[in-house]
Write an enzyme that holds these catalytic residues in place. Structure first.
Site, PDB file in Angstrom:
ATOM      1  N   GLU A 128      10.321  10.588  10.028  1.00  0.00           N
ATOM      2  CA  GLU A 128      11.774  10.115  10.044  1.00  0.00           C
ATOM      3  C   GLU A 128      11.865   9.092   8.963  1.00  0.00           C
ATOM      4  O   GLU A 128      11.065   8.582   8.908  1.00  0.00           O
ATOM      5  CB  GLU A 128      11.954   9.833  11.253  1.00  0.00           C
ATOM      6  CG  GLU A 128      12.173  10.965  12.326  1.00  0.00           C
ATOM      7  CD  GLU A 128      12.690  10.596  13.962  1.00  0.00           C
ATOM      8  OE1 GLU A 128      13.640  11.106  14.217  1.00  0.00           O
ATOM      9  OE2 GLU A 128      12.321   9.287  14.168  1.00  0.00           O
ATOM     10  N   CYS A 143      14.410   2.694   5.097  1.00  0.00           N
ATOM     11  CA  CYS A 143      13.149   2.724   5.823  1.00  0.00           C
ATOM     12  C   CYS A 143      12.335   3.983   5.675  1.00  0.00           C
ATOM     13  O   CYS A 143      12.717   5.114   6.152  1.00  0.00           O
ATOM     14  CB  CYS A 143      13.578   2.447   7.289  1.00  0.00           C
ATOM     15  SG  CYS A 143      12.152   1.890   8.322  1.00  0.00           S
ATOM     16  N   CYS A 150       0.969   7.653  14.300  1.00  0.00           N
ATOM     17  CA  CYS A 150       0.215   6.351  14.017  1.00  0.00           C
ATOM     18  C   CYS A 150      -1.030   6.353  15.017  1.00  0.00           C
ATOM     19  O   CYS A 150      -1.122   6.923  15.824  1.00  0.00           O
ATOM     20  CB  CYS A 150       1.093   5.117  14.238  1.00  0.00           C
ATOM     21  SG  CYS A 150       0.200   3.545  13.713  1.00  0.00           S
ATOM     22  N   CYS A 154       0.812   0.207  19.658  1.00  0.00           N
ATOM     23  CA  CYS A 154       1.278  -0.935  19.979  1.00  0.00           C
ATOM     24  C   CYS A 154       2.150  -0.527  21.324  1.00  0.00           C
ATOM     25  O   CYS A 154       2.852   0.525  21.355  1.00  0.00           O
ATOM     26  CB  CYS A 154       2.365  -1.640  18.894  1.00  0.00           C
ATOM     27  SG  CYS A 154       1.068  -1.764  17.213  1.00  0.00           S
ATOM     28  N   CYS A 157       5.971   0.433  20.837  1.00  0.00           N
ATOM     29  CA  CYS A 157       6.551   1.232  19.766  1.00  0.00           C
ATOM     30  C   CYS A 157       6.473   2.558  20.065  1.00  0.00           C
ATOM     31  O   CYS A 157       5.431   3.099  20.812  1.00  0.00           O
ATOM     32  CB  CYS A 157       5.417   0.881  18.526  1.00  0.00           C
ATOM     33  SG  CYS A 157       5.917   2.083  17.345  1.00  0.00           S
ATOM     34  N   CYS A 381      14.418  -0.112  14.773  1.00  0.00           N
ATOM     35  CA  CYS A 381      13.023  -0.355  14.649  1.00  0.00           C
ATOM     36  C   CYS A 381      12.135   0.242  15.792  1.00  0.00           C
ATOM     37  O   CYS A 381      12.495   0.075  17.033  1.00  0.00           O
ATOM     38  CB  CYS A 381      12.673  -1.733  14.672  1.00  0.00           C
ATOM     39  SG  CYS A 381      13.117  -2.689  13.113  1.00  0.00           S
TER      40      CYS A 381
HETATM   41  N1  SAH Z   1       3.180   0.033  11.139  1.00  0.00           N
HETATM   42  C1  SAH Z   1       3.732  -0.896  10.707  1.00  0.00           C
HETATM   43  C2  SAH Z   1       5.030  -0.368   9.995  1.00  0.00           C
HETATM   44  C3  SAH Z   1       5.887   0.330  11.281  1.00  0.00           C
HETATM   45  S1  SAH Z   1       6.507  -0.430  12.489  1.00  0.00           S
HETATM   46  C4  SAH Z   1       4.062  -2.271  11.490  1.00  0.00           C
HETATM   47  O1  SAH Z   1       3.526  -2.237  12.646  1.00  0.00           O
HETATM   48  O2  SAH Z   1       4.315  -3.341  10.778  1.00  0.00           O
HETATM   49  C5  SAH Z   1       8.048  -1.497  11.821  1.00  0.00           C
HETATM   50  C6  SAH Z   1       8.215  -2.756  12.891  1.00  0.00           C
HETATM   51  O3  SAH Z   1       9.103  -2.276  13.850  1.00  0.00           O
HETATM   52  C7  SAH Z   1       7.332  -3.341  13.161  1.00  0.00           C
HETATM   53  O4  SAH Z   1       7.369  -4.844  12.959  1.00  0.00           O
HETATM   54  C8  SAH Z   1       7.131  -3.174  14.550  1.00  0.00           C
HETATM   55  O5  SAH Z   1       6.381  -3.875  15.307  1.00  0.00           O
HETATM   56  C9  SAH Z   1       8.597  -2.926  14.925  1.00  0.00           C
HETATM   57  N2  SAH Z   1       8.740  -2.315  16.314  1.00  0.00           N
HETATM   58  C10 SAH Z   1       7.980  -1.305  16.752  1.00  0.00           C
HETATM   59  N3  SAH Z   1       8.616  -1.050  18.267  1.00  0.00           N
HETATM   60  C11 SAH Z   1       9.752  -1.621  18.233  1.00  0.00           C
HETATM   61  C12 SAH Z   1      10.699  -1.654  19.414  1.00  0.00           C
HETATM   62  N4  SAH Z   1      10.462  -0.838  20.218  1.00  0.00           N
HETATM   63  N5  SAH Z   1      11.585  -2.576  19.165  1.00  0.00           N
HETATM   64  C13 SAH Z   1      11.550  -3.397  18.174  1.00  0.00           C
HETATM   65  N6  SAH Z   1      10.771  -3.468  17.109  1.00  0.00           N
HETATM   66  C14 SAH Z   1       9.713  -2.589  17.227  1.00  0.00           C
HETATM   67 FE1  SF4 Z   2       1.908   2.156  14.502  1.00  0.00          FE
HETATM   68 FE2  SF4 Z   2       4.094   1.346  15.856  1.00  0.00          FE
HETATM   69 FE3  SF4 Z   2       2.310  -0.302  15.782  1.00  0.00          FE
HETATM   70 FE4  SF4 Z   2       3.701   0.074  13.566  1.00  0.00          FE
HETATM   71  S1  SF4 Z   2       4.365  -0.958  15.623  1.00  0.00           S
HETATM   72  S2  SF4 Z   2       1.242  -0.213  14.041  1.00  0.00           S
HETATM   73  S3  SF4 Z   2       4.070   2.050  13.722  1.00  0.00           S
HETATM   74  S4  SF4 Z   2       2.154   1.670  16.670  1.00  0.00           S
END
Ligand code: SAH
Ligand code: SF4
Length: 400
Positions: A128, A143, A150, A154, A157, A381
């Site tokens: 996406e 974006c 991934c 996390c 996420c 995000c």
């Molecule tokens: N993998 C990289 C880039 C993609 S995530 C990273 O983790 O930085 C982009 C951003 O969205 C990151 O800061 C991530 O922590 C945040 N993010 C992930 N899940 C989220 C959620 N459910 N609500 C708000 N931000 C989120």
């Molecule tokens: Fe991967 Fe989501 Fe963690 Fe970014 S925030 S490293 S996309 S699992």
């Protein structure tokens, strides 16, 4: 008393880790840039590779310059439209090469004008891309995803609930931006001026860009090339969850803006919500930020901090955050948690966010609270996820 334990220098550790990361990422390589009919994809090649390809079919190096201009400045995909190239050569090129785009399988536009593209690549895998228009001005951010899925998981996420399918190739990364430009009729690239609507890139879509560094770097170099798209490195922000050994490299080689997904200020909590922390703990991550090349007050590092109700949003957390980042040219983006189907957290209350933000601001850092965009279409995000799956399990364990 001095510590007599064997001492591993930061540099030697970095080199070993770098080799390990590159070897593992090879397991998730994108498919080769050649179609079933033998034609080669030109998007994603460096200028030097383009010269070599053309030389192999008997064409002079200046053709590479011409093609580069048509592909990346004019945004043309059809050789027949390349009017500075004679018809017989157009036909010869069309027999051997292709200028492709990922297919927009689904396009959704949010009530706030944010637009989400589900792009399908040649092997059927999907990722996406989100366009986030500025509310006040005629500009916006694209974006971009760097991986399908991934390897990291996390807790907050949505992408992290999907295992890594594969890395995206340079053509697929550049292709997301080019296809988004197609959708907004943003060709040709303006020369030396600020681009219009699609004016910045954030590598904050699906995946961890520093676990697909080679392809991401190649794609960013193409996008930054002045004779093509020409987007300045100041308009590109790479977000990482903290792949420490690759941060130095990104800073030195690409010089793009850095965003770091910090999200917790104590290792115990960060180990749990950003599991990569077990490998690169907070102290190492912050040290890598301190030495990030080019960080200055004009080019600050962004610390992303997702606000999870009752988890990481206390005043003590805010005070520890400012202690950790003291002296770093930085700003803190506070992101209220965006829920997704099945997620286990709640966004922090407005009061908790305000108290947190005030402590950070009192310490001299800007601390904007990010308004979620495109939540209604799961484009905010951390809400991105596709149904792409790996057909066979990885031969070895995935990263990290
Ligand atoms: N993998 C990289 C880039 C993609 S995530 C990273 O983790 O930085 C982009 C951003 O969205 C990151 O800061 C991530 O922590 C945040 N993010 C992930 N899940 C989220 C959620 N459910 N609500 C708000 N931000 C989120
Ligand atoms: Fe991967 Fe989501 Fe963690 Fe970014 S925030 S490293 S996309 S699992």
């Amino acid at each position: 008393m001095t510590d007599l334990a064997p001492f591993v220098t930061a540099e030697s550790l970095t080199e070993a880790e770098r080799v390990r990361i590159l070897a593992k990422s090879a397991l998730f390589s994108p498919p080769p840039p050649t179609l079933a009919d033998g034609r080669r994809e030109l998007v994603g090649m460096t200028r030097e590779e383009l010269v070599v390809e053309l030389d192999a079919v008997g064409e002079k190096p200046f053709r590479a310059k011409q093609l580069w201009h048509w592909i990346y400045h004019q945004g043309v995909t059809d050789f027949a439209a390349m009017s500075s190239i004679a018809r017989p050569l157009q036909q010869k090129l069309a027999e051997r090469f292709v200028v492709g785009r990922p297919e927009a399988a689904v396009v959704q536009t949010s009530e706030d004008e944010t637009r989400k593209f589900l792009f399908r690549f040649r092997d059927g895998q999907e990722a996406e891309t989100v366009y986030i228009p500025d509310r006040q001005e005629d500009r916006g951010a694209v974006c971009i995803s760097s991986q399908v899925g991934c390897t990291l998981s996390c807790r907050f996420c949505h992408t992290g609930t999907q295992t890594l399918v594969r890395n995206l190739g340079a053509a697929e990364i550049v292709g997301q931006f080019m296809a988004a430009r197609d959708a907004y009729g943003e060709w040709p690239s303006p020369h030396g001026e600020t681009p219009r609507l699609l004016s910045t890139i954030v590598l904050m879509g699906m995946g961890e860009p520093l676990y697909n560094y080679e392809n991401v770097a190649r794609a960013m170099r193409i996008i930054m090339d002045n004779e093509g798209i020409g987007l300045s490195r100041r308009r590109i922000t790479l977000s990482t969850s903290g792949v420490v050994p690759m941060m130095d490299r990104a800073g030195t080689e690409l010089g793009v803006n850095l965003a770091v997904s910090l999200h917790a200020v104590r290792d115990e909590l960060r180990d749990e919500i950003v599991p990569l922390n077990r490998k690169y703990p907070i102290a190492e991550l912050i040290a890598a930020c301190r030495r990030y090349p080019g960080a200055s007050n004009a080019r600050r590092i962004t610390f992303e901090y997702i606000m999870l109700r009752g988890v990481n949003d206390s005043e003590a957390d805010a005070r520890e955050l400012v202690r950790l980042i003291a002296g770093i040219p930085a700003k803190v983006n506070l992101i209220p948690f965006n829920p997704w189907p099945g997620s286990a957290y709640q966004p922090s209350t407005r009061g908790a966010i305000d108290r947190f933000a005030n402590i950070v601001m009192d310490a001299g850092f800007s601390a904007p609270v990010r308004t979620p965009r495109g939540r209604d279409i799961l484009a905010a995000c951390g809400q991105l996820r596709t149904d792409s799956r790996r057909e066979r399990p990885a031969a070895q364990n995935p990263l990290p």
